[in-house]
Design an enzyme around this catalytic site. Structure first.
Site, PDB file in Angstrom:
ATOM      1  N   ARG A  33     -79.847  40.361 -42.762  1.00 31.63           N
ATOM      2  CA  ARG A  33     -78.876  41.089 -43.579  1.00 31.63           C
ATOM      3  C   ARG A  33     -78.441  42.366 -42.867  1.00 31.63           C
ATOM      4  O   ARG A  33     -79.264  43.126 -42.353  1.00 31.63           O
ATOM      5  CB  ARG A  33     -79.504  41.435 -44.922  1.00 31.63           C
ATOM      6  CG  ARG A  33     -78.700  42.407 -45.791  1.00 31.63           C
ATOM      7  CD  ARG A  33     -79.431  42.644 -47.094  1.00 31.63           C
ATOM      8  NE  ARG A  33     -78.793  43.652 -47.938  1.00 31.63           N
ATOM      9  CZ  ARG A  33     -79.283  44.866 -48.167  1.00 31.63           C
ATOM     10  NH1 ARG A  33     -80.433  45.247 -47.590  1.00 31.63           N
ATOM     11  NH2 ARG A  33     -78.644  45.710 -48.955  1.00 31.63           N
ATOM     12  N   ARG A  74     -71.509  57.926 -55.603  1.00 35.17           N
ATOM     13  CA  ARG A  74     -72.476  58.737 -54.864  1.00 35.17           C
ATOM     14  C   ARG A  74     -72.137  60.212 -54.966  1.00 35.17           C
ATOM     15  O   ARG A  74     -70.971  60.608 -55.118  1.00 35.17           O
ATOM     16  CB  ARG A  74     -72.527  58.315 -53.387  1.00 35.17           C
ATOM     17  CG  ARG A  74     -73.116  56.933 -53.191  1.00 35.17           C
ATOM     18  CD  ARG A  74     -73.319  56.583 -51.723  1.00 35.17           C
ATOM     19  NE  ARG A  74     -73.888  55.241 -51.579  1.00 35.17           N
ATOM     20  CZ  ARG A  74     -75.187  54.974 -51.598  1.00 35.17           C
ATOM     21  NH1 ARG A  74     -76.051  55.971 -51.732  1.00 35.17           N
ATOM     22  NH2 ARG A  74     -75.622  53.744 -51.462  1.00 35.17           N
ATOM     23  N   LYS A 218     -74.067  40.038 -56.201  1.00 34.28           N
ATOM     24  CA  LYS A 218     -75.232  40.861 -56.518  1.00 34.28           C
ATOM     25  C   LYS A 218     -75.152  41.311 -57.979  1.00 34.28           C
ATOM     26  O   LYS A 218     -74.190  41.963 -58.377  1.00 34.28           O
ATOM     27  CB  LYS A 218     -75.287  42.057 -55.581  1.00 34.28           C
ATOM     28  CG  LYS A 218     -75.508  41.663 -54.120  1.00 34.28           C
ATOM     29  CD  LYS A 218     -75.309  42.828 -53.167  1.00 34.28           C
ATOM     30  CE  LYS A 218     -76.369  43.889 -53.338  1.00 34.28           C
ATOM     31  NZ  LYS A 218     -76.187  44.997 -52.370  1.00 34.28           N
ATOM     32  N   THR A 276     -85.320  43.436 -53.503  1.00 33.76           N
ATOM     33  CA  THR A 276     -85.620  44.857 -53.720  1.00 33.76           C
ATOM     34  C   THR A 276     -87.068  45.126 -54.123  1.00 33.76           C
ATOM     35  O   THR A 276     -87.556  44.615 -55.114  1.00 33.76           O
ATOM     36  CB  THR A 276     -84.695  45.507 -54.766  1.00 33.76           C
ATOM     37  OG1 THR A 276     -83.366  45.013 -54.624  1.00 33.76           O
ATOM     38  CG2 THR A 276     -84.674  47.017 -54.567  1.00 33.76           C
TER      39      THR A 276
END
Length: 467
Positions: A33, A74, A218, A276
């Site tokens: 990845r 962010r 995702k 994760t």
């Protein structure tokens, strides 16, 4: 390959050398990845080349996955991190707006102020900091710090339960997508997918660039959970992205949601990745915690197609030991059996029903091998979704890309093979190749399932052949 669970690792400073990539392939990695949230284009392109070279040296079918950043929110850059205490007031403002309090930072999403309300929870850095929104103005929000901690630059923001009007693909995503297509990525992951329209938009953008990658959706927030069936039907692969998802839902709900998503993927015939913090402690430590062993075991027991490592291999001290841990844990639990979600697959067409019949036959014959002849890999994925118990499950296809894209599919080992004009010759080539690799012996029963058309072999057909 006795292990059925496939492994994805994330490349980074700890694993970027060509030598290390080779070692990780040897250790059992199936997919590499590239996290475009952190990767520069030149680096990502070079990593893709290194993976291809090392795979070619080993005659291994290894896939490359480009993971797009997606529309993440962010914080801005800070001269130095803020040390926040409970009760402090922190300001998040639009770029260009002047600060009104000492603890102030910008956000990269101008629509934030229109999406949130007073009283909403704002989470920073994947749960490291919890805040309550007390003031909402046109160009800023002010928050009350509920848990002390440190806030650095460019930290990720989550807003549990808040519907955000973010685009499916950002300008950066489009640039990264073009690079992924140029590098002939096998998989492209869309981050923060919230509905099936987002999957279709990503696929259309990729196809416009003439890309042939498969799409990974995702699942990272509550809106995606509400639309999960439609997302599963639209995507080629689902990723249970437990980092952001774990901050969006109550933590005690996360394992239940993981199992629900994996079960739905089985029923609807879509491959699934569990990702994760599988081995988070191994970023620093050479062995996993007992809780992590149980977590990996649980994902393997649920018979997820793939287990994924992030920081453990991108920046961790022990990337090879992490891969070895996944191999050992998943191999062990597979020997004791799985959850059996594969029994609940919805068989919606003749091809899927043929796959079920082939798996039933192969599992009923002692020492039988299951062979799939497929041009696009679709039939191999259908067969894999039924979770065959046979010790050998092999897919043969004439194209390199399909071989690599099957690297993410549970239990199957793919081979490149040019199909002959008649089925008898193709089967003979299959037998010779498997004998050459010492995977079968003379007389081994082969259950061969195919969706190819030929003079003597109809589409969606099964043949029992003894090698």
């Amino acid at each position: 390959m006795s292990r059925k669970s496939k492994i994805i690792i994330t490349l980074g400073p700890a694993t970027e050398s060509e030598e290390m990539i080779g070692k990780l392939i040897d250790g059992g990695t199936n997919v590499f990845r590239l996290n475009m949230s952190h990767a520069k284009h030149e680096w990502a392109a070079e990593m893709a080349k290194r993976v291809r070279r090392q795979a070619a040296e080993r005659n291994a079918n290894i896939a490359v996955l480009f993971d797009l950043t997606g529309p993440s929110i962010r914080t801005g850059d800070l001269e130095k991190p803020y040390n926040l205490l409970e009760g402090d007031v922190v300001e998040f403002r639009k770029v260009g707006a002047d600060p009104t309090v000492t603890l102030s930072t910008t956000v990269n999403y101008d629509g934030l102020m229109g999406d949130v309300s007073v009283g909403n929870t704002l989470v920073v850095d994947n749960g490291a900091l919890l805040m309550r929104i007390d003031v909402v103005e046109a160009d800023r929000v002010l928050c009350h710090v509920k848990t002390p901690g440190t806030m650095g630059s460019r930290r990720h923001i989550n807003l549990p339960g808040t519907r955000l009007n973010l685009p499916a693909l950002t300008e950066k995503d489009h640039k990264d997508l073009a690079l992924a297509v140029e590098c002939e990525a096998d998989y492209i992951a869309g981050s923060f997918v919230r509905d099936s329209a987002h999957v279709h938009e990503l696929r259309a953008a990729m196809e416009k660039l003439e890309g042939e990658a498969q799409i990974v959706a995702k699942v990272e927030d509550q809106e995606a959970i509400r639309n999960i069936d439609a997302i599963i039907n639209a995507a080629d692969v689902i990723m249970v992205a437990r980092g952001d998802l774990g901050t969006e839902v109550e933590f005690e709900e996360l394992p239940i949601l993981q199992r629900r998503i994996v079960k739905c993927c089985h029923e609807l015939g879509t491959r699934v990745i569990v990702a994760t913090q599988l081995l988070e402690s191994m970023i620093l430590n050479p062995t996993p915690t007992r809780a992590e062993v149980t977590d990996v075991m649980n994902a393997a027991y649920e018979e997820a197609d793939c287990l994924m490592l992030s920081g453990e291999t991108s920046v961790g001290r022990y990337p090879e030991r992490c891969v070895d841990a996944l191999v050992r844990i998943s191999s062990r639990i597979e020997r004791s059996g799985g959850h059996g979600f594969g029994q609940n697959v919805l068989l919606r067409d003749e091809r899927q029903k043929t796959a079920r019949a082939a798996v039933t036959l192969a599992d009923s014959l002692p020492d039988a091998r299951l062979v799939v002849l497929t041009r696009r890999g679709v039939l191999a994925n259908h067969v894999a979704m039924l979770r065959p118990r046979t010790s050998g499950f092999y897919a043969f296809t004439p194209t390199d890309r399909v071989c690599r894209q099957l690297a993410l599919t549970r239990g199957v080992r793919s081979f490149k093979l040019a199909f002959a004009s008649n089925i008898e010759e193709t089967i003979e080539r299959v037998s010779e190749l498997l004998k050459k690799d010492d995977l079968i012996r003379p007389g081994t029963p082969l259950v061969i399932v195919s969706d190819l058309l030929s003079d003597h072999f109809a589409a969606n057909s099964i043949l029992l052949h003894h090698a």
